[in-house]
Design a protein around this motif. Structure first.
Motif, PDB file in Angstrom:
ATOM      1  N   SER A 108       7.123 -28.579  -5.540  1.00 18.48           N
ATOM      2  CA  SER A 108       7.484 -29.738  -4.796  1.00 18.48           C
ATOM      3  C   SER A 108       8.260 -30.823  -5.694  1.00 18.48           C
ATOM      4  CB  SER A 108       6.453 -30.530  -4.095  1.00 18.48           C
ATOM      5  OG  SER A 108       5.724 -31.309  -5.062  1.00 18.48           O
ATOM      6  N   HIS A 109       9.433 -31.386  -5.059  1.00 18.11           N
ATOM      7  CA  HIS A 109      10.269 -32.226  -5.536  1.00 18.11           C
ATOM      8  C   HIS A 109      10.201 -33.364  -4.695  1.00 18.11           C
ATOM      9  CE1 HIS A 109      14.362 -33.809  -6.000  1.00 18.11           C
ATOM     10  NE2 HIS A 109      13.831 -34.412  -7.104  1.00 18.11           N
ATOM     11  N   THR A 110      10.035 -34.753  -5.198  1.00 16.68           N
ATOM     12  CA  THR A 110      10.176 -36.202  -4.395  1.00 16.68           C
ATOM     13  C   THR A 110      10.864 -37.127  -5.155  1.00 16.68           C
ATOM     14  OG1 THR A 110       7.723 -35.587  -3.887  1.00 16.68           O
ATOM     15  CG2 THR A 110       8.690 -37.656  -3.410  1.00 16.68           C
ATOM     16  N   GLN A 111      11.873 -37.543  -4.397  1.00 19.23           N
ATOM     17  CA  GLN A 111      12.801 -38.695  -4.952  1.00 19.23           C
ATOM     18  C   GLN A 111      12.340 -39.965  -4.224  1.00 19.23           C
ATOM     19  OE1 GLN A 111      17.177 -37.189  -5.142  1.00 19.23           O
ATOM     20  NE2 GLN A 111      16.797 -37.733  -3.223  1.00 19.23           N
ATOM     21  N   ARG A 134      12.805 -42.236   2.005  1.00 14.09           N
ATOM     22  CA  ARG A 134      11.681 -42.020   1.357  1.00 14.09           C
ATOM     23  C   ARG A 134      10.885 -41.019   2.121  1.00 14.09           C
ATOM     24  NH1 ARG A 134      10.074 -47.976  -1.412  1.00 14.09           N
ATOM     25  NH2 ARG A 134      12.183 -48.370  -1.823  1.00 14.09           N
ATOM     26  N   THR A 135       9.907 -40.077   1.517  1.00 12.67           N
ATOM     27  CA  THR A 135       9.100 -39.393   2.091  1.00 12.67           C
ATOM     28  C   THR A 135       7.980 -40.061   2.689  1.00 12.67           C
ATOM     29  OG1 THR A 135       9.824 -37.560   0.539  1.00 12.67           O
ATOM     30  CG2 THR A 135       7.756 -37.182   1.661  1.00 12.67           C
ATOM     31  N   ALA A 168       4.271 -40.841  -4.273  1.00 11.53           N
ATOM     32  CA  ALA A 168       4.668 -39.571  -4.145  1.00 11.53           C
ATOM     33  C   ALA A 168       3.575 -38.668  -3.761  1.00 11.53           C
ATOM     34  CB  ALA A 168       5.319 -38.843  -5.346  1.00 11.53           C
TER      35      ALA A 168
END
Length: 185
Positions: free
Chosen positions: A114-117, A127-128, A136
């Protein structure tokens, strides 16, 4: 005798493997400060940071990362050991909501999971997890050791305290904090 030496060698290797991961998720896990990690200014990509942990990585133990007024992007890495028989999804909390940009990469078995900004420079809608906190969500496979690679950009210094939370424990913590804030005003 050869069998005993082989067993002892395997046991030492296993103990070394188990002690590498910090933090460790067990049945009683609620939250853990991530205060042992490594950092570097050299990597050029998350894959480069994952594969090339050479001598230019500095280790920090028993304290949060604080590089004061450093303006260069910094890369961080640490491992998380999930001892549970099931996958779990803890929250990674960056306890400095003023960080401009944080990129979180989760690797397992040499694969990017996974990749979260996140960060102050991203609108809440981008935002997720819709929160004023920098959070995150990590999904860790059962019985695994996963690697977390983080890239942090910030123009006002680099103070990056990190906490890993079990989801319900985080919500309870935020509820208590918000309740206290309401009573103080």
């Amino acid at each position: 005798m050869t069998c005993a030496k082989a067993f002892l060698s395997l046991l030492m290797l296993f103990c070394t493997f188990c002690s590498i991961a910090n933090p460790v998720i067990t049945e009683s896990f609620e939250s853990i400060k991530v205060d042992t990690l490594s950092y570097s200014f050299s990597p050029t990509s998350p894959q480069n940071a994952y594969k090339n942990r050479s001598n230019d990585w500095q280790k920090i133990a028993k304290k949060p990362l604080n590089l004061r007024f450093e303006q260069r992007p910094v890369w961080l890495f640490f491992t998380i050991r999930n001892t549970l028989e099931v996958s779990t999804s803890p929250l990674l909390s960056f306890d400095n909501p003023l960080l401009n940009e944080v990129q979180v990469y989760l690797f397992y078995d040499s694969k990017l999971l996974s990749h979260t900004q996140l960060g102050d420079s991203f609108a809440l809608a981008q935002r997720t997890l819709k929160s004023e906190s920098l959070l995150a969500k990590l999904t860790l496979p059962a019985n695994s050791v996963s690697t977390v690679i983080i890239k942090v950009n910030n123009t006002a210094g680099l103070r990056v305290p990190i906490t890993l939370w079990q989801h319900d424990a985080y919500l309870l913590h935020k509820t208590k904090f918000n309740s206290l804030s309401i009573h103080l005003t």
